[in-house]
Design an enzyme around this catalytic site. Sequence first.
Site, PDB file in Angstrom:
ATOM      1  N   GLY A 111       0.829  -1.198   0.000  1.00  0.00           N
ATOM      2  CA  GLY A 111       0.000   0.000   0.000  1.00  0.00           C
ATOM      3  C   GLY A 111       0.862   1.246   0.000  1.00  0.00           C
ATOM      4  O   GLY A 111       1.694   1.423   0.895  1.00  0.00           O
ATOM      5  N   ALA A 112       0.677   2.098  -0.997  1.00  0.00           N
ATOM      6  CA  ALA A 112       1.519   3.283  -1.142  1.00  0.00           C
ATOM      7  C   ALA A 112       0.714   4.569  -0.962  1.00  0.00           C
ATOM      8  O   ALA A 112       0.940   5.564  -1.647  1.00  0.00           O
ATOM      9  CB  ALA A 112       2.211   3.284  -2.506  1.00  0.00           C
ATOM     10  N   GLY A 121      -0.266   5.886   4.918  1.00  0.00           N
ATOM     11  CA  GLY A 121       0.393   5.017   5.879  1.00  0.00           C
ATOM     12  C   GLY A 121       1.557   4.247   5.296  1.00  0.00           C
ATOM     13  O   GLY A 121       2.631   4.168   5.887  1.00  0.00           O
ATOM     14  N   ALA A 180      -1.193  -5.797  -5.536  1.00  0.00           N
ATOM     15  CA  ALA A 180      -1.278  -7.188  -5.078  1.00  0.00           C
ATOM     16  C   ALA A 180      -2.678  -7.733  -5.330  1.00  0.00           C
ATOM     17  O   ALA A 180      -3.671  -7.051  -5.078  1.00  0.00           O
ATOM     18  CB  ALA A 180      -0.946  -7.289  -3.593  1.00  0.00           C
ATOM     19  N   CYS A 192     -15.843   7.631   7.497  1.00  0.00           N
ATOM     20  CA  CYS A 192     -15.087   8.851   7.258  1.00  0.00           C
ATOM     21  C   CYS A 192     -16.099   9.949   6.926  1.00  0.00           C
ATOM     22  O   CYS A 192     -16.694   9.917   5.850  1.00  0.00           O
ATOM     23  CB  CYS A 192     -14.101   8.650   6.102  1.00  0.00           C
ATOM     24  N   CYS A 242      -8.271  16.955  13.226  1.00  0.00           N
ATOM     25  CA  CYS A 242      -8.911  17.182  11.936  1.00  0.00           C
ATOM     26  C   CYS A 242      -9.030  18.676  11.686  1.00  0.00           C
ATOM     27  O   CYS A 242      -9.437  19.426  12.577  1.00  0.00           O
ATOM     28  CB  CYS A 242     -10.295  16.533  11.911  1.00  0.00           C
TER      29      CYS A 242
END
Length: 426
Positions: free
Chosen positions: A10-11, A14, A80, A161, A355
Amino acid sequence: MPVPKIVVLGAGLGGTIAAYELRAKLRDRAEIELVGNSEDYWFVPSNPWVAVGWREPEAIRVHLPPVMKRHGIAFTAAGATRVVPGENRLELGDGSTIDYDYLVIATGPDLAFDEIPGFGPQGNTLSICQTQHAAETHRRFEELCANPRPIVVGAAQGASCYGPAYEFAMILDTELKRRGVRDRVPMTFVTPEPYIGHLGLDGVGDTKGLLESEMRDRHIKWITNAKVIGVDAEVMHVEEVDEDGKTKRAHDIPFGFAMLLPAFRGVEAVRGIEGLSNPRGFILIDKHQRNPAFPNIFALGVCIAIPPVGPTPLPVGVPKTGFMIESMVTATVENLGEIIDGKEPTHEASWNAICLADFGDGGVAFIAKPQIPPRNTNWAAEGKWVHLAKVGFEKYFLRKIRRGESEPFYEKLALHVLGVKKLRFD
């Protein structure tokens, strides 16, 4: 003696900062590889600005291959298709595989548009979840300004979210006023939250009062405890439920422009793997970010499983904010360092939330420590300074990502905001 290989899957936010921090922490004691499904990192918090033309997509893009190369991090954008934890390998989208000694899963979510008929960019609503979605939303926004019609904004049941939905509603209001057409665009906010400002956190400070006041001032109607049943080409079908989850009112809301955030689930590569993910595909972790069934797998960010803050009539998920994700990254990196040194992991993430919800001509900021109540810090405020703070943070964060620097971005932001407001965070 060969060094261990750590693969980060995962790019996004995080995964990218995890790769940077792992390299800075472990130096030549581990091989690091980052696996994304694109060569580009996009600063997602700026997507609402892209959707109304305040930012060009290129302005919030970071091209990752040269940055990773400079820092000695291997990179592939093949994505992936499957994690095979029993064999310590990933199956990639190009048909190849990668073996690993340790895996850090930071995929973010799969967007579950398909769970509601007619929902999502392939259906009858728009999205700001991805920058390419936001660019298409901008094109549709320009059409709306030329031919004003009603707007529906908000989130679907199961979403986790909510800040960007509130942001986008207020930003739309601000930009439509600037163009002199707001008076011809009725707006309705639709959300599964039990009250405005719940945010999946049971509120922070007086977010209920602050956001309700903003909506009244901006003539935005709202429906809470709202379950989206389906979306036709120009009508959204919504059921408003009571405290027991039973339908008390049906709404058929006409629109010419609609953007609702979807429910999240785990990506297909990890769904249905016993011991790794829950029924929604979110990764199971212990207090050290480590999967109990496969202890060489860690996970962080939106892809992890977190229970809701409490019962609600409709599913309302808990957000994983940037500050919280950053803390999970640091805990994961420190724990991997301890394991490689032959020790047991000891670090735990501090799940705090900050936030900055920009409204274009103002905004609301909140800080929750910890994210789940009861809290030591439970604070919210509003003002034009929030807009300026978010603009400044965007520039700062993108500069650091482009340089491949690892540091506590969101912690620095929280300390700055609290310092300005004379509040304590320690």
